[in-house]
Design a protein around this motif. Sequence first.
Motif, mmCIF file in Angstrom:
data_model
loop_
_atom_site.group_PDB
_atom_site.id
_atom_site.type_symbol
_atom_site.label_atom_id
_atom_site.label_comp_id
_atom_site.label_asym_id
_atom_site.label_seq_id
_atom_site.Cartn_x
_atom_site.Cartn_y
_atom_site.Cartn_z
ATOM 1 N N ASN A 40 46.154 34.486 34.471
ATOM 2 C CA ASN A 40 46.078 33.386 33.502
ATOM 3 C C ASN A 40 46.303 32.046 34.219
ATOM 4 O OD1 ASN A 40 48.741 33.536 34.110
ATOM 5 N ND2 ASN A 40 49.494 33.441 32.003
ATOM 6 N N GLY A 41 45.814 31.988 35.439
ATOM 7 C CA GLY A 41 45.968 30.765 36.230
ATOM 8 C C GLY A 41 44.984 29.684 35.817
ATOM 9 N N SER A 42 44.767 28.723 36.710
ATOM 10 C CA SER A 42 43.958 27.549 36.369
ATOM 11 C C SER A 42 42.509 27.885 36.018
ATOM 12 C CB SER A 42 43.956 26.596 37.558
ATOM 13 O OG SER A 42 43.362 27.258 38.670
ATOM 14 N N GLY A 43 42.008 29.005 36.561
ATOM 15 C CA GLY A 43 40.584 29.291 36.410
ATOM 16 C C GLY A 43 39.773 28.369 37.296
ATOM 17 N N MET A 44 38.440 28.533 37.260
ATOM 18 C CA MET A 44 37.575 27.698 38.108
ATOM 19 C C MET A 44 36.507 27.039 37.249
ATOM 20 S SD MET A 44 36.964 30.177 41.381
ATOM 21 C CE MET A 44 37.815 31.656 40.883
ATOM 22 N N THR A 45 36.092 25.859 37.687
ATOM 23 C CA THR A 45 34.926 25.265 37.050
ATOM 24 C C THR A 45 33.721 26.101 37.472
ATOM 25 O OG1 THR A 45 34.414 23.887 38.930
ATOM 26 C CG2 THR A 45 35.908 22.951 37.286
ATOM 27 N N LYS A 46 32.601 25.903 36.771
ATOM 28 C CA LYS A 46 31.422 26.715 37.108
ATOM 29 C C LYS A 46 31.009 26.487 38.552
ATOM 30 C CE LYS A 46 30.063 26.888 32.357
ATOM 31 N NZ LYS A 46 29.150 26.506 31.298
ATOM 32 N N SER A 85 31.184 40.672 50.588
ATOM 33 C CA SER A 85 30.136 41.212 51.469
ATOM 34 C C SER A 85 30.221 42.727 51.622
ATOM 35 C CB SER A 85 30.204 40.530 52.843
ATOM 36 O OG SER A 85 31.412 40.899 53.476
ATOM 37 N N VAL A 86 31.329 43.321 51.193
ATOM 38 C CA VAL A 86 31.458 44.777 51.366
ATOM 39 C C VAL A 86 31.716 45.509 50.053
ATOM 40 C CG1 VAL A 86 32.248 44.698 53.761
ATOM 41 C CG2 VAL A 86 33.929 44.487 51.910
ATOM 42 N N SER A 87 31.329 44.871 48.941
ATOM 43 C CA SER A 87 31.608 45.522 47.658
ATOM 44 C C SER A 87 30.691 44.970 46.587
ATOM 45 C CB SER A 87 33.060 45.254 47.258
ATOM 46 O OG SER A 87 33.231 43.875 47.006
ATOM 47 N N GLN A 88 30.897 45.444 45.370
ATOM 48 C CA GLN A 88 30.226 44.840 44.222
ATOM 49 C C GLN A 88 31.280 44.070 43.445
ATOM 50 O OE1 GLN A 88 28.682 48.380 42.430
ATOM 51 N NE2 GLN A 88 27.310 48.751 44.157
ATOM 52 N N VAL A 89 31.020 42.788 43.235
ATOM 53 C CA VAL A 89 32.027 41.933 42.612
ATOM 54 C C VAL A 89 31.524 41.405 41.278
ATOM 55 C CG1 VAL A 89 33.357 39.794 42.860
ATOM 56 C CG2 VAL A 89 32.810 41.152 44.882
ATOM 57 N N ARG A 90 32.427 41.382 40.322
ATOM 58 C CA ARG A 90 32.135 40.702 39.059
ATOM 59 C C ARG A 90 33.295 39.769 38.775
ATOM 60 N NH1 ARG A 90 30.731 42.904 33.524
ATOM 61 N NH2 ARG A 90 32.882 43.602 33.617
ATOM 62 N N MET A 91 32.981 38.498 38.617
ATOM 63 C CA MET A 91 34.062 37.557 38.356
ATOM 64 C C MET A 91 33.808 36.809 37.063
ATOM 65 S SD MET A 91 35.579 34.574 40.765
ATOM 66 C CE MET A 91 34.365 33.291 40.548
ATOM 67 N N GLY A 122 41.631 31.228 32.962
ATOM 68 C CA GLY A 122 42.111 32.160 33.981
ATOM 69 C C GLY A 122 40.945 32.854 34.666
ATOM 70 N N THR A 123 41.260 33.820 35.474
ATOM 71 C CA THR A 123 40.226 34.467 36.276
ATOM 72 C C THR A 123 40.408 35.972 36.246
ATOM 73 O OG1 THR A 123 40.221 32.550 37.752
ATOM 74 C CG2 THR A 123 39.207 34.561 38.589
ATOM 75 N N SER A 124 39.284 36.654 36.133
ATOM 76 C CA SER A 124 39.342 38.107 36.246
ATOM 77 C C SER A 124 38.322 38.522 37.296
ATOM 78 C CB SER A 124 39.029 38.704 34.872
ATOM 79 O OG SER A 124 38.341 39.909 35.014
ATOM 80 N N ILE A 125 38.774 39.255 38.290
ATOM 81 C CA ILE A 125 37.864 39.673 39.361
ATOM 82 C C ILE A 125 37.881 41.189 39.454
ATOM 83 C CG2 ILE A 125 37.376 39.584 41.826
ATOM 84 C CD1 ILE A 125 38.344 36.864 42.008
ATOM 85 N N GLU A 126 36.682 41.769 39.445
ATOM 86 C CA GLU A 126 36.576 43.219 39.591
ATOM 87 C C GLU A 126 35.841 43.542 40.876
ATOM 88 O OE1 GLU A 126 35.978 44.590 34.967
ATOM 89 O OE2 GLU A 126 34.553 45.245 36.501
#
Length: 560
Positions: A40-46, A85-91, A122-126
């Motif tokens: 639940n941090g600052s999050g990012m702009t687009k 570079s070594v995975s599949q990421v969803r953010m 906030g940010t969620s990274i998988e």
Amino acid sequence: MERPASVVKELIENSIDAGATDIYIDIEQAGRRLIRVIDNGSGMTKEDARNSFLRHATSKITSDTDLEAIRTMGFRGEALSSIASVSQVRMLTAIKNAASGIMIGIEGGTNKSVADASAPKGTSIEISHLFYNTPARLKFLKSAATEFSHILTAVSRQAMANASIRFKLTHNKKQVLDLPPSQSVKERTFQLYGSEIAKNVFEFNGGRDGIEIHGLIGRPSYTRADRTYQDFYVNRRAVKNPSLTHALYGAYDNMLMRDRHPIGFIFIEIDPSLVDVNVHPAKAEVRFRNQAQIHDLVRDVIREALQGRGEAVRVERADRVKEAMAEFGLRNADSQSESKTFASSYLFSHPNPPPREGRYNSAICNLQPEMLYPLTQIHDSYIIAQSQDGMAIIDQHAAHERVLFEKLQDQFGRGNIPVQHLLIAAQVELGPSQGSLLSEYMPELNKLGFIVEDFGNGAFMIKSIPSLIIGADYKQLLLDVLDEVNVHGNSSKMGELRDGILSVMACHPAIKVHRRLDQKEMVTLLDDLFQCRMPHTCPHGRPTVVRFSMDEIKKMFKRL
Ligand code: ADP
Ligand code: MG
């Protein structure tokens, strides 16, 4: 990024940097299948979100004066790009009051999808299928248990350094940690490691020249069998640095018994320009500009803290007090009760037939006749014996450990470790990670004669123990067994683990140094020792006997 735990560490660091107060981590298949970190941090702009996966895309350096920080704090903007570079990421990320957030999908480092998406701040990274495109690294991964234990360690360290942040960790959808925000590192220790550890540590602080040292250290009388509970943090980042470890042991100096390790969660706050974190790609190792100064400072601050609390008791004294208490307990104990103190009773209640008549004992060593006649004991610790062709010094503790270890092995081999039911069960409080470790290895411990019941909420009751170890400190023993499981448990070699546990068991009730033995006890001990399969070393590999032939002795006196 060599293993799932390193990925977890980087993601949590980013969440902390973003000012998160809640960090939730979900792991599947020890991180191979999935690592998800939600904050639940600052999050990012687009725009920031799109850039975050580019190499050297750090937002944490905004001016030239921050350049120093690049080198010192390790904000290199490399973590996300190398993970991607070594995975599949969803953010999925959004800043406060944004009309919408953004969802980004990346596979093997290339953008697959970018779309607006509604999201809380906030940010969620998988991260899924880590290392799917680098088979060599996949192959390098250890068993799921090992990889997960690294993850648990990484999360625990971050949680210690950020006590006010709420952390949750699940593995394969089962909750492993749920740490509400806490007021102090001490409270966090309790949440993470249970009351046993928490009540045996105390807070300390000190420092000089703008360097602050603080944290928690263990009472010298409460030590552990390994270094699991030692962590160092520089400016709240967990680090490794052999000189810091050395300083910790230096502070405890002669307060530690052999092979025992103090607890220490040590935080160093220092001007970042005096630290070089980039000696290690994962920023795990640090080097100080003035290594010697920091070493001495850490040692002195901890030593003063120990002395200030009157905790600085030399080992011999501590041991003697314990021994005196044990002796007292023996005289006053009901002989039927299992609380009968072991320390001085073992050799008398010994199941073996009494030693044969005559000056020499009948010990057989590897089929060679071994004639050792104990003459005396020095410093209540070593037996001096005459051998056929010279003399021998026997480490009584190591010798007794060997004897007990092989007896336990034999009993296990015969399929029946005689078990003693405890009239009053010993209660142990464990933290979540220790508790789940215990539950996992419960069947194995049962086979070894240890019956422990789970009472929920981290409370465990020791109901039965192997008869041979009656009189040991069962609680401490169980904790040491868990340390051993922690170290060995992940190896697929069950036999090694079993022997590891048996050797811990053998160590506990084994007669300690600083215990006077009479002639009969010495003879019995040597007799037992030389009936062992491997009489010459204790289960940890230290020698039990050191010999001098008459020739060697004569040479020393220049008679030969
Ligand atoms: P670094 O942390 O060294 O800056 P990273 O590759 O770890 O580099 O992250 C790149 C950038 O992505 C960060 O500088 C930050 O701006 C942004 N970022 C990454 N994770 C988060 C997060 N959880 N919350 C907010 N911003 C983040
Ligand atoms: Mg980072």
